[in-house]
Motif scaffolding. Sequence first.
Motif, PDB file in Angstrom:
ATOM      1  N   ARG A  33       4.193  -0.391  -0.291  1.00 51.74           N
ATOM      2  CA  ARG A  33       4.347  -0.672   1.203  1.00 51.74           C
ATOM      3  C   ARG A  33       3.044  -1.426   1.568  1.00 51.74           C
ATOM      4  N   GLY A  34       1.982  -1.113   1.179  1.00 51.00           N
ATOM      5  CA  GLY A  34       0.662  -1.639   1.513  1.00 51.00           C
ATOM      6  C   GLY A  34       0.893  -3.211   1.128  1.00 51.00           C
ATOM      7  N   ASP A  35       1.418  -3.643  -0.128  1.00 54.85           N
ATOM      8  CA  ASP A  35       1.643  -4.983  -0.307  1.00 54.85           C
ATOM      9  C   ASP A  35       2.363  -5.620   0.636  1.00 54.85           C
ATOM     10  N   PHE A  36       3.612  -4.887   1.049  1.00 53.17           N
ATOM     11  CA  PHE A  36       4.604  -5.788   1.804  1.00 53.17           C
ATOM     12  C   PHE A  36       4.013  -6.060   3.250  1.00 53.17           C
ATOM     13  N   LEU A  37       3.181  -4.845   3.683  1.00 54.01           N
ATOM     14  CA  LEU A  37       2.612  -5.058   5.138  1.00 54.01           C
ATOM     15  C   LEU A  37       1.462  -6.004   4.926  1.00 54.01           C
ATOM     16  N   LEU A  38       0.857  -6.102   3.897  1.00 58.62           N
ATOM     17  CA  LEU A  38      -0.525  -6.976   3.945  1.00 58.62           C
ATOM     18  C   LEU A  38       0.300  -8.564   3.830  1.00 58.62           C
ATOM     19  N   GLY A  39       1.372  -8.643   2.978  1.00 55.33           N
ATOM     20  CA  GLY A  39       1.928  -9.877   3.018  1.00 55.33           C
ATOM     21  C   GLY A  39       2.462 -10.463   4.433  1.00 55.33           C
ATOM     22  N   TYR A  40       2.926  -9.513   5.093  1.00 52.06           N
ATOM     23  CA  TYR A  40       3.121  -9.825   6.520  1.00 52.06           C
ATOM     24  C   TYR A  40       2.043 -10.105   7.306  1.00 52.06           C
ATOM     25  N   ALA A  77      -0.608  -6.406  13.487  1.00 53.04           N
ATOM     26  CA  ALA A  77      -0.545  -4.884  12.767  1.00 53.04           C
ATOM     27  C   ALA A  77       0.098  -3.734  13.694  1.00 53.04           C
ATOM     28  N   LEU A  78      -0.174  -3.867  14.989  1.00 48.93           N
ATOM     29  CA  LEU A  78       0.349  -3.006  15.859  1.00 48.93           C
ATOM     30  C   LEU A  78       1.975  -2.941  15.616  1.00 48.93           C
ATOM     31  N   GLY A  79       2.610  -4.357  15.840  1.00 52.47           N
ATOM     32  CA  GLY A  79       3.737  -4.453  15.745  1.00 52.47           C
ATOM     33  C   GLY A  79       4.624  -3.850  14.531  1.00 52.47           C
ATOM     34  N   LEU A  80       3.717  -4.192  13.128  1.00 47.09           N
ATOM     35  CA  LEU A  80       4.108  -3.471  12.005  1.00 47.09           C
ATOM     36  C   LEU A  80       3.986  -2.088  11.965  1.00 47.09           C
ATOM     37  N   LEU A  85       5.525   3.745   6.360  1.00 45.84           N
ATOM     38  CA  LEU A  85       6.662   3.111   6.175  1.00 45.84           C
ATOM     39  C   LEU A  85       7.672   3.846   5.106  1.00 45.84           C
ATOM     40  N   ARG A  86       9.128   3.826   5.562  1.00 47.93           N
ATOM     41  CA  ARG A  86       9.687   4.655   4.617  1.00 47.93           C
ATOM     42  C   ARG A  86      10.395   3.455   3.562  1.00 47.93           C
ATOM     43  N   ARG A  87      10.713   3.961   2.398  1.00 42.61           N
ATOM     44  CA  ARG A  87      11.043   3.175   1.200  1.00 42.61           C
ATOM     45  C   ARG A  87      12.280   3.081   1.204  1.00 42.61           C
ATOM     46  N   ARG A  88      13.106   2.019   1.238  1.00 39.89           N
ATOM     47  CA  ARG A  88      14.540   2.104   0.977  1.00 39.89           C
ATOM     48  C   ARG A  88      14.799   1.427  -0.179  1.00 39.89           C
ATOM     49  N   THR A  89      15.624   1.891  -0.868  1.00 35.84           N
ATOM     50  CA  THR A  89      16.168   1.229  -2.295  1.00 35.84           C
ATOM     51  C   THR A  89      17.616   0.951  -2.261  1.00 35.84           C
ATOM     52  N   PRO A  90      18.226  -0.140  -2.774  1.00 37.09           N
ATOM     53  CA  PRO A  90      19.640  -0.143  -2.874  1.00 37.09           C
ATOM     54  C   PRO A  90      20.296   0.832  -3.809  1.00 37.09           C
TER      55      PRO A  90
END
Length: 161
Positions: free
Chosen positions: A5-12, A59-62, A156-161
Amino acid sequence: MPMGRGDFLLGYALAFALAALAQSVLAVGVSTWLLGLEVPGPLWQLTLVAVVVAVLGTALGLLVSAFASTEFQAVQFMPAVVIPQLLVCGLFVPREALPGVLGAISDVLPLSYAVDAMTALTTADAVDGAFGEALADLAVVAGFAVGALALGAATLRRRTP
């Protein structure tokens, strides 16, 4: 490919920081060269402030979107996050003139420090130490951005398909 989750938000945050850099350079360039805004210091300092504030906004938006179930909910949360900061940050009323409680609230909101940093760099009576003062305010803003990204990653909730 596993991604935290941190990688995802850091990328954004990094992607939006690059976009913010381009927008900041354009805004500072237009306001100084095209519109004739005079600033006492180097233009890169204003651009730095604009980029850090844009990263804070991202960051606040995320962070808000981590709590929302839909995009529409995230958009509805944003006024609750932005408007109180806008009202007490010093844009409309100097922070020194705010009543005690509002002044205390203003002291813990990041946009107040962003306004202080920009004011230090753009006032006509800015001296050589203005960038040092602005840097201290920017450190607070950057700290809020990192904190918002960390809190957003934790919630952040993690969702898997």
